[in-house]
Write a protein that holds these residues in place. Structure first.
Motif, PDB file in Angstrom:
ATOM      1  N   CYS A   4       0.720  -0.979   0.024  1.00 52.04           N
ATOM      2  CA  CYS A   4      -0.015  -0.075  -0.022  1.00 52.04           C
ATOM      3  C   CYS A   4       0.737   1.441  -0.064  1.00 52.04           C
ATOM      4  O   CYS A   4       0.378   2.027  -0.867  1.00 52.04           O
ATOM      5  CB  CYS A   4      -1.103   0.031   1.002  1.00 52.04           C
ATOM      6  SG  CYS A   4      -0.262  -0.178   2.736  1.00 52.04           S
ATOM      7  N   CYS A  15      -9.919  -3.488 -11.714  1.00 49.40           N
ATOM      8  CA  CYS A  15     -10.479  -4.861 -11.780  1.00 49.40           C
ATOM      9  C   CYS A  15      -9.908  -5.464 -13.261  1.00 49.40           C
ATOM     10  O   CYS A  15     -10.330  -4.901 -14.323  1.00 49.40           O
ATOM     11  CB  CYS A  15     -11.891  -5.174 -11.507  1.00 49.40           C
ATOM     12  SG  CYS A  15     -12.286  -6.825 -11.587  1.00 49.40           S
ATOM     13  N   LEU A  22     -10.111   2.332  -9.141  1.00 51.12           N
ATOM     14  CA  LEU A  22      -9.700   3.182  -7.767  1.00 51.12           C
ATOM     15  C   LEU A  22      -8.587   3.975  -8.074  1.00 51.12           C
ATOM     16  O   LEU A  22      -7.439   3.573  -8.743  1.00 51.12           O
ATOM     17  CB  LEU A  22      -9.454   2.192  -6.528  1.00 51.12           C
ATOM     18  CG  LEU A  22     -10.713   1.422  -6.081  1.00 51.12           C
ATOM     19  CD1 LEU A  22     -10.305   0.738  -5.061  1.00 51.12           C
ATOM     20  CD2 LEU A  22     -11.912   2.263  -5.677  1.00 51.12           C
ATOM     21  N   CYS A  39      -0.908  -3.670   3.948  1.00 52.35           N
ATOM     22  CA  CYS A  39      -1.764  -4.407   2.807  1.00 52.35           C
ATOM     23  C   CYS A  39      -1.128  -4.418   1.516  1.00 52.35           C
ATOM     24  O   CYS A  39      -0.171  -3.801   1.377  1.00 52.35           O
ATOM     25  CB  CYS A  39      -3.047  -3.737   2.580  1.00 52.35           C
ATOM     26  SG  CYS A  39      -3.015  -2.058   2.132  1.00 52.35           S
ATOM     27  N   LEU A  41      -1.466  -5.375  -2.731  1.00 50.17           N
ATOM     28  CA  LEU A  41      -2.227  -5.068  -3.887  1.00 50.17           C
ATOM     29  C   LEU A  41      -3.224  -6.462  -3.940  1.00 50.17           C
ATOM     30  O   LEU A  41      -4.169  -6.428  -4.378  1.00 50.17           O
ATOM     31  CB  LEU A  41      -1.661  -4.794  -5.087  1.00 50.17           C
ATOM     32  CG  LEU A  41      -2.592  -4.225  -6.174  1.00 50.17           C
ATOM     33  CD1 LEU A  41      -3.025  -2.948  -5.731  1.00 50.17           C
ATOM     34  CD2 LEU A  41      -1.680  -3.766  -7.600  1.00 50.17           C
ATOM     35  N   ASP A  43      -4.435  -8.213  -1.694  1.00 51.44           N
ATOM     36  CA  ASP A  43      -5.421  -8.013  -0.714  1.00 51.44           C
ATOM     37  C   ASP A  43      -6.769  -7.355  -1.297  1.00 51.44           C
ATOM     38  O   ASP A  43      -7.728  -7.321  -0.763  1.00 51.44           O
ATOM     39  CB  ASP A  43      -4.901  -7.267   0.535  1.00 51.44           C
ATOM     40  CG  ASP A  43      -3.703  -7.869   1.245  1.00 51.44           C
ATOM     41  OD1 ASP A  43      -3.894  -9.131   1.212  1.00 51.44           O
ATOM     42  OD2 ASP A  43      -3.070  -7.346   2.065  1.00 51.44           O
ATOM     43  N   LEU A  44      -6.475  -6.432  -2.479  1.00 52.16           N
ATOM     44  CA  LEU A  44      -7.741  -5.812  -2.871  1.00 52.16           C
ATOM     45  C   LEU A  44      -8.304  -6.392  -4.042  1.00 52.16           C
ATOM     46  O   LEU A  44      -7.558  -6.662  -5.159  1.00 52.16           O
ATOM     47  CB  LEU A  44      -7.373  -4.396  -3.388  1.00 52.16           C
ATOM     48  CG  LEU A  44      -6.647  -3.443  -2.337  1.00 52.16           C
ATOM     49  CD1 LEU A  44      -5.772  -2.291  -3.056  1.00 52.16           C
ATOM     50  CD2 LEU A  44      -7.507  -3.149  -1.519  1.00 52.16           C
ATOM     51  N   CYS A  46     -11.528  -7.685  -6.532  1.00 55.82           N
ATOM     52  CA  CYS A  46     -12.923  -7.466  -7.355  1.00 55.82           C
ATOM     53  C   CYS A  46     -12.995  -8.666  -8.040  1.00 55.82           C
ATOM     54  O   CYS A  46     -12.145  -8.798  -8.688  1.00 55.82           O
ATOM     55  CB  CYS A  46     -12.501  -5.964  -7.910  1.00 55.82           C
ATOM     56  SG  CYS A  46     -14.136  -5.310  -8.907  1.00 55.82           S
ATOM     57  N   PRO A  50      -7.382 -10.537  -7.563  1.00 58.71           N
ATOM     58  CA  PRO A  50      -6.664  -9.185  -7.170  1.00 58.71           C
ATOM     59  C   PRO A  50      -6.822  -8.139  -8.201  1.00 58.71           C
ATOM     60  O   PRO A  50      -6.883  -8.512  -9.618  1.00 58.71           O
ATOM     61  CB  PRO A  50      -5.391  -9.572  -6.941  1.00 58.71           C
ATOM     62  CG  PRO A  50      -5.434 -11.089  -6.909  1.00 58.71           C
ATOM     63  CD  PRO A  50      -6.621 -11.638  -7.700  1.00 58.71           C
TER      64      PRO A  50
END
Length: 54
Positions: A4, A15, A22, A39, A41, A43-44, A46, A50
């Protein structure tokens, strides 16, 4: 994998399936170190996958 605190203001992540994006509007301070849990990437998610940097 990208952490992060490595994301820069204005950078976008999206996505790979639906195209949802984002944009980083405030940078994370680099208080997270290699030994701390930050965190990533991965972890994010959609659409169950990832998000990636654009």
């Amino acid at each position: 994998m990208l952490k992060c605190y490595e994301l820069k203001v204005g950078q976008k992540i999206e996505c790979v399936d639906c195209g949802f994006q984002l944009e980083v509007t405030k940078a994370c301070n680099d208080g997270c170190g290699e030994d701390d849990e930050c965190c990533e990437l991965n972890d994010l998610l959609c659409c169950g996958k990832p998000m990636r940097t654009v």
